[in-house]
Write a protein that holds these residues in place. Structure first.
Motif, short mmCIF file in Angstrom:
data_model
loop_
_atom_site.label_atom_id
_atom_site.label_comp_id
_atom_site.label_asym_id
_atom_site.label_seq_id
_atom_site.Cartn_x
_atom_site.Cartn_y
_atom_site.Cartn_z
N CYS A 235 42.43 35.37 34.64
CA CYS A 235 41.77 34.09 34.92
C CYS A 235 42.02 33.50 36.31
O CYS A 235 41.19 32.75 36.82
CB CYS A 235 42.17 33.06 33.86
SG CYS A 235 41.52 33.46 32.22
N GLU A 236 43.15 33.84 36.91
CA GLU A 236 43.48 33.22 38.20
C GLU A 236 42.39 33.41 39.28
O GLU A 236 42.07 32.44 39.98
CB GLU A 236 44.82 33.73 38.70
CG GLU A 236 45.30 32.98 39.94
CD GLU A 236 46.66 33.43 40.42
OE1 GLU A 236 47.45 32.55 40.79
OE2 GLU A 236 46.95 34.66 40.40
N PRO A 237 41.80 34.60 39.44
CA PRO A 237 40.76 34.74 40.47
C PRO A 237 39.55 33.81 40.26
O PRO A 237 38.94 33.36 41.23
CB PRO A 237 40.34 36.21 40.38
CG PRO A 237 41.50 36.90 39.74
CD PRO A 237 42.11 35.88 38.81
N TYR A 238 39.23 33.51 39.01
CA TYR A 238 38.12 32.59 38.73
C TYR A 238 38.53 31.16 39.09
O TYR A 238 37.77 30.43 39.72
CB TYR A 238 37.70 32.65 37.26
CG TYR A 238 37.41 34.04 36.75
CD1 TYR A 238 36.67 34.95 37.50
CD2 TYR A 238 37.87 34.45 35.51
CE1 TYR A 238 36.41 36.23 37.03
CE2 TYR A 238 37.60 35.72 35.02
CZ TYR A 238 36.88 36.61 35.79
OH TYR A 238 36.62 37.86 35.32
N ILE A 239 39.73 30.77 38.65
CA ILE A 239 40.22 29.42 38.90
C ILE A 239 40.36 29.15 40.40
O ILE A 239 40.04 28.07 40.88
CB ILE A 239 41.55 29.17 38.15
CG1 ILE A 239 41.30 29.19 36.63
CG2 ILE A 239 42.18 27.85 38.57
CD1 ILE A 239 42.56 29.21 35.79
N LYS A 240 40.80 30.16 41.15
CA LYS A 240 40.96 30.00 42.60
C LYS A 240 39.64 30.13 43.36
O LYS A 240 39.62 29.98 44.58
CB LYS A 240 41.96 31.04 43.12
CG LYS A 240 43.40 30.70 42.77
CD LYS A 240 44.35 31.63 43.49
CE LYS A 240 45.79 31.13 43.35
NZ LYS A 240 46.71 32.02 44.07
N GLY A 241 38.55 30.46 42.65
CA GLY A 241 37.26 30.59 43.32
C GLY A 241 37.06 31.90 44.05
O GLY A 241 36.15 32.03 44.87
N LYS B 169 36.38 34.78 42.49
CA LYS B 169 35.34 35.48 41.73
C LYS B 169 34.68 34.48 40.80
O LYS B 169 35.28 33.47 40.45
CB LYS B 169 35.96 36.57 40.83
CG LYS B 169 36.56 37.75 41.49
CD LYS B 169 37.07 38.67 40.37
CE LYS B 169 37.65 39.95 40.86
NZ LYS B 169 38.13 40.78 39.75
N ASN B 170 33.47 34.83 40.37
CA ASN B 170 32.79 34.06 39.32
C ASN B 170 33.00 34.78 37.99
O ASN B 170 32.98 36.01 37.94
CB ASN B 170 31.29 33.96 39.59
CG ASN B 170 30.99 33.09 40.79
OD1 ASN B 170 31.69 32.11 41.04
ND2 ASN B 170 29.97 33.43 41.53
N ALA B 171 33.21 34.01 36.94
CA ALA B 171 33.37 34.59 35.61
C ALA B 171 32.09 35.37 35.26
O ALA B 171 30.99 34.84 35.41
CB ALA B 171 33.63 33.50 34.58
N PRO B 172 32.22 36.62 34.80
CA PRO B 172 31.04 37.44 34.55
C PRO B 172 30.32 37.16 33.23
O PRO B 172 29.18 37.57 33.05
CB PRO B 172 31.60 38.86 34.55
CG PRO B 172 33.02 38.70 34.11
CD PRO B 172 33.47 37.37 34.65
N THR B 173 30.99 36.47 32.31
CA THR B 173 30.41 36.19 30.99
C THR B 173 30.80 34.78 30.55
O THR B 173 31.74 34.19 31.10
CB THR B 173 30.93 37.17 29.92
OG1 THR B 173 32.35 36.97 29.76
CG2 THR B 173 30.64 38.63 30.28
N ALA B 174 30.11 34.30 29.52
CA ALA B 174 30.46 32.99 28.96
C ALA B 174 31.89 33.03 28.40
O ALA B 174 32.65 32.08 28.59
CB ALA B 174 29.46 32.61 27.86
N GLU B 175 32.25 34.11 27.74
CA GLU B 175 33.62 34.20 27.19
C GLU B 175 34.66 34.20 28.30
O GLU B 175 35.69 33.53 28.18
CB GLU B 175 33.79 35.44 26.32
CG GLU B 175 35.18 35.50 25.71
CD GLU B 175 35.43 36.66 24.78
OE1 GLU B 175 36.60 37.06 24.66
OE2 GLU B 175 34.47 37.17 24.17
#
Length: 124
Positions: free
Chosen positions: A16-22, A24-30
């Motif tokens: 999750c850290e790469p998404y929270i730090k911006g 990467k974008n989360a690839p799915t709703a989950e």
């Protein structure tokens, strides 16, 4: 290695850290829902606001999000069911009185221009 807060059994830095730090974008709703749980656990209110759909942001002020995140001690996430646009989950936490609680929600997500957003949730 510290495991990710979302209970994926991956490391936080690889989950999750790469998404929270911006980064990467989360690839799915989950993946977005899991990263939002991790953001609550790590008190990242800016990420929670940014990943809430624009049509819903006025309902979730940053100050309220931060208060909810910091006043609870997040214990565990359990994903019960996931579809391309919905996630049903249970978030286990201790409230400010250290009383165990379970937040059971059926959440709806939408993807716009390749980016997933939380729209709303129905509490179960």
């Amino acid at each position: 290695m510290s495991l990710c807060y979302c209970n994926s059994q991956k490391s936080f830095k690889d989950c999750c850290e790469p998404y929270i730090k911006g980064l990467k974008n989360a690839p799915t709703a989950e993946a977005l829902m899991r990263s939002r749980y991790s953001a609550y656990a790590t008190h990242q209110a800016d990420y929670l606001v940014a990943t809430t759909h624009l049509s819903q942001r006025a309902l979730y002020p940053k100050e309220d999000i931060l208060l909810w995140a910091t006043s609870n001690q997040w214990q565990k996430l359990e994903v019960l069911k996931s579809t391309p646009t919905t996630v049903e989950f249970k978030a286990y936490y201790l409230d400010q009185n250290k009383i165990p609680q379970i937040h059971h929600e059926f959440s709806t997500f939408v993807q716009e221009e390749g980016i997933w957003y939380y729209v709303d949730g129905e509490y179960r």
